[in-house]
Enzyme design. Structure first.
Site, mmCIF file in Angstrom:
data_model
loop_
_atom_site.group_PDB
_atom_site.id
_atom_site.type_symbol
_atom_site.label_atom_id
_atom_site.label_comp_id
_atom_site.label_asym_id
_atom_site.label_seq_id
_atom_site.Cartn_x
_atom_site.Cartn_y
_atom_site.Cartn_z
ATOM 1 N N LYS A 9 61.705 41.147 48.133
ATOM 2 C CA LYS A 9 60.880 42.081 48.987
ATOM 3 C C LYS A 9 60.323 43.218 48.151
ATOM 4 C CE LYS A 9 63.111 40.681 53.307
ATOM 5 N NZ LYS A 9 63.796 41.264 54.517
ATOM 6 N N TYR A 49 56.827 37.166 60.378
ATOM 7 C CA TYR A 49 57.782 37.749 60.976
ATOM 8 C C TYR A 49 57.468 37.479 62.495
ATOM 9 C CZ TYR A 49 60.410 39.538 57.062
ATOM 10 O OH TYR A 49 61.304 39.667 56.002
ATOM 11 N N ASN A 112 66.633 45.346 52.242
ATOM 12 C CA ASN A 112 67.612 44.301 52.129
ATOM 13 C C ASN A 112 67.268 43.376 51.086
ATOM 14 O OD1 ASN A 112 65.989 42.739 53.608
ATOM 15 N ND2 ASN A 112 67.772 42.037 55.183
ATOM 16 N N HIS A 115 64.403 37.820 50.839
ATOM 17 C CA HIS A 115 64.195 36.970 52.282
ATOM 18 C C HIS A 115 64.468 35.465 51.712
ATOM 19 C CE1 HIS A 115 62.480 35.080 55.511
ATOM 20 N NE2 HIS A 115 61.980 34.176 54.725
ATOM 21 N N GLU A 126 57.180 28.558 56.553
ATOM 22 C CA GLU A 126 56.982 29.746 55.648
ATOM 23 C C GLU A 126 56.316 29.307 54.208
ATOM 24 O OE1 GLU A 126 60.876 31.552 55.578
ATOM 25 O OE2 GLU A 126 60.660 32.129 57.598
HETATM 26 P P1 IDP Z 1 67.289 37.518 57.926
HETATM 27 O O1 IDP Z 1 66.259 38.451 56.629
HETATM 28 O O2 IDP Z 1 68.712 37.661 57.206
HETATM 29 O O3 IDP Z 1 66.802 36.155 58.317
HETATM 30 P P2 IDP Z 1 66.029 38.576 60.413
HETATM 31 O O4 IDP Z 1 67.268 38.840 61.714
HETATM 32 O O5 IDP Z 1 65.509 37.199 60.388
HETATM 33 O O6 IDP Z 1 67.397 38.300 59.056
HETATM 34 O O7 IDP Z 1 65.381 39.542 60.280
HETATM 35 C C1 IDP Z 1 64.453 39.604 59.262
HETATM 36 C C2 IDP Z 1 64.330 41.242 58.638
HETATM 37 O O8 IDP Z 1 63.916 42.076 59.476
HETATM 38 C C3 IDP Z 1 65.627 41.443 57.770
HETATM 39 O O9 IDP Z 1 65.641 40.831 56.773
HETATM 40 C C4 IDP Z 1 65.507 42.826 57.704
HETATM 41 O O10 IDP Z 1 64.737 43.361 56.819
HETATM 42 C C5 IDP Z 1 64.918 43.420 59.114
HETATM 43 N N1 IDP Z 1 65.805 43.709 60.216
HETATM 44 C C6 IDP Z 1 66.347 42.904 60.885
HETATM 45 N N2 IDP Z 1 67.257 43.383 61.827
HETATM 46 C C7 IDP Z 1 67.008 44.640 61.708
HETATM 47 C C8 IDP Z 1 67.414 46.022 62.134
HETATM 48 O O11 IDP Z 1 68.288 45.767 63.102
HETATM 49 N N3 IDP Z 1 66.809 47.174 61.738
HETATM 50 C C9 IDP Z 1 66.032 47.124 60.638
HETATM 51 N N4 IDP Z 1 65.633 46.115 60.149
HETATM 52 C C10 IDP Z 1 65.841 44.941 60.524
HETATM 53 MG MG MG Z 2 65.320 35.496 59.389
#
Ligand code: IDP
Ligand code: MG
Length: 149
Positions: A9, A49, A112, A115, A126
């Site tokens: 990212k 997303y 984070n 991805h 994807e």
């Molecule tokens: P993942 O990336 O571990 O699959 P997902 O639930 O699919 O997690 O969420 C996609 C992305 O959205 C996450 O990697 C993170 O960057 C962001 N995200 C998810 N939940 C939150 C939140 O509660 N606050 C802010 N960003 C979030």
């Molecule tokens: Mg995800």
């Protein structure tokens, strides 16, 4: 062999973690079959997303993922989807196990670093969003017989 979509990212790129993260996947034994840098458009971010549309973090998430270049790749290997998810760690880096990518390099769920697809179905979707079939390269590695029995 299974394929998964992985993306460093914008924070990972800005923090000069591209080499470190790719090295982890290479050293594990996963095979890079596609790799490129791109700047994600709002349209592509919304499609990628799509499952999160309407959630409170959707707009910040789109802003984050479009804020700078990303490095996109397709990795191939045995159980590649789950393997990459395990190597990344939990979505929230503060909850991610030490030693995982997010656990090592992250401090905030909204930054984070990486991805990885969450299922084979997501991976196929994807990969199709980010790569044309011609951009995915099939090749043999001499080392494969030392990685797989
Ligand atoms: P993942 O990336 O571990 O699959 P997902 O639930 O699919 O997690 O969420 C996609 C992305 O959205 C996450 O990697 C993170 O960057 C962001 N995200 C998810 N939940 C939150 C939140 O509660 N606050 C802010 N960003 C979030
Ligand atoms: Mg995800």
């Amino acid at each position: 062999m299974e394929r998964t979509y992985v993306m460093i990212k914008p924070d990972g790129v800005q923090r000069n973690l591209v080499g470190e993260i790719i090295a982890r996947f290479e050293q594990k034994g996963l095979k890079i079959v596609a790799l490129k840098m791109l700047q994600i458009s709002r349209e592509l971010a919304e499609r990628h997303y799509g499952e999160h549309k309407g959630k409170p973090f959707f707009e910040p998430l789109v802003a984050y993922i479009t804020s700078g270049p990303v490095v996109a790749m397709v990795l191939e290997g045995k159980d590649a989807v789950r393997t990459v998810r395990d190597m990344m760690g939990a979505t929230n880096p503060l909850k991610a196990a030490p030693g995982t990518i997010r656990g090592t390099y992250g401090m905030d769920i909204g930054r984070n670093v990486v991805h990885g697809s969450d299922s084979v179905e997501s991976a196929n979707r994807e990969i199709g969003l980010f790569f044309t079939p011609e951009e995915i390269v099939e090749y043999q590695r001499a080392v494969d017989s030392w990685i797989y029995e």
